[in-house]
Design a protein around this motif. Structure first.
Motif, PDB file in Angstrom:
ATOM      1  N   PHE A  58      76.062  67.870 102.864  1.00 24.03           N
ATOM      2  CA  PHE A  58      77.574  67.593 102.087  1.00 24.03           C
ATOM      3  C   PHE A  58      78.580  66.732 102.705  1.00 24.03           C
ATOM      4  N   PRO A  59      78.975  65.642 101.970  1.00 25.27           N
ATOM      5  CA  PRO A  59      79.051  65.659 100.501  1.00 25.27           C
ATOM      6  C   PRO A  59      77.957  64.698  99.978  1.00 25.27           C
ATOM      7  N   ALA A  60      76.965  64.459 100.622  1.00 27.91           N
ATOM      8  CA  ALA A  60      75.984  63.252 100.009  1.00 27.91           C
ATOM      9  C   ALA A  60      75.009  64.188  99.050  1.00 27.91           C
ATOM     10  N   PHE A  61      74.678  63.418  97.932  1.00 23.10           N
ATOM     11  CA  PHE A  61      73.713  63.736  96.705  1.00 23.10           C
ATOM     12  C   PHE A  61      72.820  62.766  96.680  1.00 23.10           C
ATOM     13  N   ASN A  62      71.505  63.001  96.409  1.00 27.42           N
ATOM     14  CA  ASN A  62      70.447  61.967  96.164  1.00 27.42           C
ATOM     15  C   ASN A  62      70.305  62.135  94.306  1.00 27.42           C
ATOM     16  N   TYR A  63      70.340  61.211  93.846  1.00 33.64           N
ATOM     17  CA  TYR A  63      69.820  61.059  92.493  1.00 33.64           C
ATOM     18  C   TYR A  63      68.241  61.072  92.503  1.00 33.64           C
ATOM     19  N   GLU A  64      67.881  62.034  91.636  1.00 34.51           N
ATOM     20  CA  GLU A  64      66.404  62.399  91.362  1.00 34.51           C
ATOM     21  C   GLU A  64      65.886  62.191  89.897  1.00 34.51           C
ATOM     22  N   GLY A  65      66.481  61.486  88.890  1.00 29.06           N
ATOM     23  CA  GLY A  65      65.938  61.512  87.808  1.00 29.06           C
ATOM     24  C   GLY A  65      66.664  62.086  86.784  1.00 29.06           C
ATOM     25  N   TRP A  66      66.254  62.283  85.571  1.00 27.88           N
ATOM     26  CA  TRP A  66      66.905  62.810  84.258  1.00 27.88           C
ATOM     27  C   TRP A  66      66.006  63.735  83.755  1.00 27.88           C
ATOM     28  N   LEU A  67      66.384  64.657  82.925  1.00 26.00           N
ATOM     29  CA  LEU A  67      65.867  65.561  82.285  1.00 26.00           C
ATOM     30  C   LEU A  67      66.498  65.661  80.871  1.00 26.00           C
ATOM     31  N   PHE A  68      65.818  65.602  79.776  1.00 26.96           N
ATOM     32  CA  PHE A  68      65.982  65.826  78.400  1.00 26.96           C
ATOM     33  C   PHE A  68      65.752  67.166  77.879  1.00 26.96           C
TER      34      PHE A  68
END
Length: 283
Positions: free
Chosen positions: A151-161
């Motif tokens: 916290f407060p770091a986040f890693n972007y790991e892709g997307w989901l439909f």
């Protein structure tokens, strides 16, 4: 590490509160603008979709209901309403998944653990019918996966439909049941987060693997809610996920093509707002 763990547990609790709780004693009539309470949930689920090992949890959580004009927190999750129409609306919704300790999963032994993760993005909802006693909705959810990395770091790991058909019916003022059908399609980095194997983690029995974009899974869910009285709520939910023909089924971390999820929660309202607002049929 302690801050990260504490944040993850808090976030898990909030998601349990949003995802498993119903909020009103009757589907009609004015309701408190907010309600606060606490509960405990028991969960049994695979470590990740396609895993052949499962985990069980007993977790306390805060009970949070908020019925604002644009921001709502209810049994459908945390919603930020952007556009509203009689037959459709566009909002922002969130989801999440629990962390996985790789030392407790044979397939992931020696690999990095999976962090607690949020899914956040827009949701387009079409209402086939939407009454106080029953509703049927088709939702198109597009969410980004954000893994907590301290916290407060986040890693972007892709997307989901995630297209989803949801049905709900009030059998009585105290008893509600519902069902859902859904399909999931993920990006290559979304699948890589769960099923990829970097070269440094490859072994003789676990070759390196790079995941691809494509079909993820389909599923069916059932849920039942009982309002014992004005303060106590009981929720039971079960889901079956089918992963046949998943785009990552050749990953060494993919062990079985189905999964069963089960959850039970009991909660009690402790405080209510004196301000009253109209009931939302989606509640």
């Amino acid at each position: 590490m302690q801050i990260k763990t504490a944040f993850s547990l808090l976030a898990v609790g909030l998601l349990l509160s949003f995802a498993t709780q119903a909020e009103e004693s009757s589907p009609t009539g004015p309701l408190p603008k907010w309600e606060l309470g606490a509960g405990v949930a028991g969960l049994s689920l695979p470590d990740y979709p396609g895993a052949d090992q499962s985990s069980s949890y007993v977790l306390p959580f805060p009970y949070i209901i908020y019925r604002g004009e644009r921001i709502k927190a209810n049994r459908d999750g945390l919603r930020g309403l952007l556009i509203e129409h009689r037959r459709w609306d566009l909002d922002i919704s969130v989801g999440g998944s629990l962390p996985v300790n790789s030392s407790d999963n044979d397939a992931r032994a020696g690999m990095e653990s999976l962090d607690f993760s949020f899914e956040l993005g827009p949701s387009l909802r079409f209402k086939f019918y939407d009454t106080p006693s029953q509703n049927l909705q088709l939702r198109f959810n597009l969410r980004a996966l954000l893994a907590v990395d301290g916290f407060p770091a986040f890693n972007y790991e892709g997307w989901l439909f995630n297209p989803e058909l949801r049905w709900r019916q009030h059998l009585t003022d105290s008893l509600t049941w519902g069902a859902s059908l859904q399909m999931r399609y993920g990006s290559d980095d979304y699948h890589q987060y769960f099923y990829g194997v970097a070269n440094r983690f490859a072994t003789a029995s676990r070759p390196a693997y790079q995941a691809e974009e494509g079909y993820n899974s389909s599923g069916v869910g059932l849920n039942l809610r009982w309002l014992a009285n004005a303060d106590w709520r009981l929720n039971v939910a079960a889901a079956y996920i089918d992963l046949h023909d998943a785009s990552f089924n050749d990953s060494p971390l993919f062990k079985q093509n189905n999964g069963v999820y089960f959850g039970l929660s009991v909660s009690r309202i402790l405080w209510r707002a004196s301000t009253r607002v109209g009931a939302d049929p989606s509640d």
